[in-house]
Design a protein around this motif. Structure first.
Motif, PDB file in Angstrom:
ATOM      1  N   LYS A  35     -10.225  13.165   1.961  1.00  0.00           N
ATOM      2  CA  LYS A  35     -10.149  14.618   1.737  1.00  0.00           C
ATOM      3  C   LYS A  35      -8.849  14.992   1.042  1.00  0.00           C
ATOM      4  CE  LYS A  35     -12.870  15.581   5.922  1.00  0.00           C
ATOM      5  NZ  LYS A  35     -12.880  16.253   7.247  1.00  0.00           N
ATOM      6  N   GLY A  36      -8.378  14.121   0.170  1.00  0.00           N
ATOM      7  CA  GLY A  36      -7.102  14.345  -0.478  1.00  0.00           C
ATOM      8  C   GLY A  36      -7.016  15.636  -1.264  1.00  0.00           C
ATOM      9  N   GLN A  37      -8.131  16.073  -1.813  1.00  0.00           N
ATOM     10  CA  GLN A  37      -8.118  17.291  -2.619  1.00  0.00           C
ATOM     11  C   GLN A  37      -7.775  18.519  -1.781  1.00  0.00           C
ATOM     12  OE1 GLN A  37      -8.436  16.578  -5.815  1.00  0.00           O
ATOM     13  NE2 GLN A  37      -7.933  18.681  -6.389  1.00  0.00           N
ATOM     14  N   THR A  57       2.432  13.658   2.273  1.00  0.00           N
ATOM     15  CA  THR A  57       1.265  12.800   2.485  1.00  0.00           C
ATOM     16  C   THR A  57       0.713  12.301   1.158  1.00  0.00           C
ATOM     17  OG1 THR A  57       0.726  14.003   4.517  1.00  0.00           O
ATOM     18  CG2 THR A  57      -1.018  12.662   3.560  1.00  0.00           C
ATOM     19  N   LEU A  58       0.682  13.153   0.142  1.00  0.00           N
ATOM     20  CA  LEU A  58       0.211  12.736  -1.179  1.00  0.00           C
ATOM     21  C   LEU A  58       1.069  11.610  -1.745  1.00  0.00           C
ATOM     22  CD1 LEU A  58      -0.660  16.114  -2.962  1.00  0.00           C
ATOM     23  CD2 LEU A  58      -2.249  14.452  -1.997  1.00  0.00           C
ATOM     24  N   GLU A  76       0.360  -1.096   5.295  1.00  0.00           N
ATOM     25  CA  GLU A  76       1.002   0.205   5.078  1.00  0.00           C
ATOM     26  C   GLU A  76       0.000   1.234   4.553  1.00  0.00           C
ATOM     27  OE1 GLU A  76       3.851   0.964   6.243  1.00  0.00           O
ATOM     28  OE2 GLU A  76       4.116  -1.108   6.888  1.00  0.00           O
ATOM     29  N   LEU A  77      -0.947   0.789   3.734  1.00  0.00           N
ATOM     30  CA  LEU A  77      -2.000   1.699   3.283  1.00  0.00           C
ATOM     31  C   LEU A  77      -2.786   2.251   4.466  1.00  0.00           C
ATOM     32  CD1 LEU A  77      -3.472  -0.030   0.089  1.00  0.00           C
ATOM     33  CD2 LEU A  77      -2.531   2.293   0.211  1.00  0.00           C
ATOM     34  N   ASP A  78      -3.155   1.370   5.386  1.00  0.00           N
ATOM     35  CA  ASP A  78      -3.900   1.806   6.573  1.00  0.00           C
ATOM     36  C   ASP A  78      -3.084   2.798   7.403  1.00  0.00           C
ATOM     37  OD1 ASP A  78      -6.004   0.190   5.846  1.00  0.00           O
ATOM     38  OD2 ASP A  78      -5.474  -1.447   7.208  1.00  0.00           O
ATOM     39  N   THR A  79      -1.766   2.539   7.500  1.00  0.00           N
ATOM     40  CA  THR A  79      -0.891   3.449   8.252  1.00  0.00           C
ATOM     41  C   THR A  79      -0.930   4.851   7.655  1.00  0.00           C
ATOM     42  OG1 THR A  79       0.604   1.666   8.939  1.00  0.00           O
ATOM     43  CG2 THR A  79       1.502   3.897   8.921  1.00  0.00           C
ATOM     44  N   ALA A 121      -2.906  10.512   7.503  1.00  0.00           N
ATOM     45  CA  ALA A 121      -3.567  11.641   6.837  1.00  0.00           C
ATOM     46  C   ALA A 121      -4.735  12.152   7.680  1.00  0.00           C
ATOM     47  CB  ALA A 121      -4.055  11.217   5.454  1.00  0.00           C
ATOM     48  N   THR A 122      -5.462  11.238   8.295  1.00  0.00           N
ATOM     49  CA  THR A 122      -6.572  11.630   9.172  1.00  0.00           C
ATOM     50  C   THR A 122      -6.057  12.415  10.372  1.00  0.00           C
ATOM     51  OG1 THR A 122      -7.845   9.680   8.517  1.00  0.00           O
ATOM     52  CG2 THR A 122      -8.491  10.760  10.562  1.00  0.00           C
TER      53      THR A 122
END
Length: 285
Positions: A141-143, A240-241, A254-257, A262-263
């Motif tokens: 849901k980055g947008q 967060t972006l 680190e990507l998973d973190t 963000a979730t």
């Protein structure tokens, strides 16, 4: 000299033990970093003069082709390791102390800032959005983060600027052997809106929500305004972006973190529709 390998800093860190058995924190960096590290040391001297509990700056200089700074040593444990072993009320009280300490740090004015905060941070937002758009990994849901930021940029107007610790969260705090909270790692210091310093509170909230709640109540004297909450979402969204782009070069862990964080942010703020996060709770002490 005993090497210290924890942390993200590029500095070489050691526990240096003198002939009399006294322990010190020794940091070593390339000579090219002399000017920034000298300012960092001088700012730490100003912070220490305010009575902030921290590694006290002792000496700064050069030796051969490196720059060094020497600080007092803190015997204790990382706060993020110890905090969950304390009862709820005590976690909150430690948070109150962290918030009051941060208010002292923010009493130091920004140096030679000529650009308005609105212009400065809008430039940072634009860079973060660009980095995110070019990143091969996206949030589900980055947008929504981008939409919230663009809809609320006007909140950046007329904010003052001060000295920042630069990475103020539970991961950069210790609890010493006497049970006192200590602040460490000023190497990411910068200047900006005092409220922006809270963009890292997500780390504290994930580890210990009552500690994070105490930080805010201690800083704002138990009167956290709606204006603050609304602007904090903008700061967290921008951060967060940029985090996902930063994490790419460090691998899947680190990507998973960052994706998990963000979730959490979406859940805390009901997809950014509720300005007050669900983790925030006050305790009467």
């Amino acid at each position: 000299m005993i090497p210290i390998t924890k942390g993200w800093s590029e500095d070489k860190k050691y526990c240096a033990i003198g002939a009399d058995g006294t322990k010190y924190l020794l940091r070593i960096f390339p000579r090219k970093n002399y000017n920034r590290k000298k300012v960092e040391f001088e700012m730490m001297q100003q912070v220490a003069a305010l009575g902030v509990p921290m590694c006290q700056p002792i000496e700064f200089g050069t030796c051969d082709d490196v720059v060094y700074s020497l600080h007092s040593w803190i015997d204790g444990k990382d706060a993020e390791e110890k905090i969950t072993y304390f009862p709820d009320k005590e976690q909150y009280v430690y948070g109150l102390e962290a918030g009051r300490i941060l208010k002292k740090i923010h009493s130091i004015p920004a140096l030679l800032i000529q650009e308005s905060w609105e212009n400065r941070f809008n430039g940072k937002i634009d860079r973060n959005i660009k980095m995110y758009s070019e990143c091969p990994i996206k949030y589900e849901k980055g947008q929504v983060f981008i939409y919230y930021i663009n809809a609320n940029r006007q909140l950046l107007k007329y904010h003052p600027q001060c000295f920042h610790h630069g990475d103020y969260h539970i991961g950069n705090m210790m609890i010493d052997n006497d049970g006192n909270l200590q602040i460490i790692d000023f190497n990411r210091y910068d200047y900006g809106d005092p409220w922006e310093e809270f963009n890292c509170i997500v780390w504290s909230a994930q580890k210990a929500p009552l500690f994070a709640s105490g930080i805010l109540d201690g800083y704002f004297d138990n009167d956290v305004s709606l204006d603050f909450w609304r602007l904090l979402i903008l700061y967290i969204s921008s951060n967060t972006l940029s985090s996902i782009s930063w994490a790419v070069s460090f691998g899947q862990k680190e990507l998973d973190t960052m994706i998990n964080q963000a979730t959490d942010v979406f859940n805390w703020y009901d997809s950014l529709k509720n300005p007050v996060p669900t983790w925030y709770k006050s305790i009467i002490v």
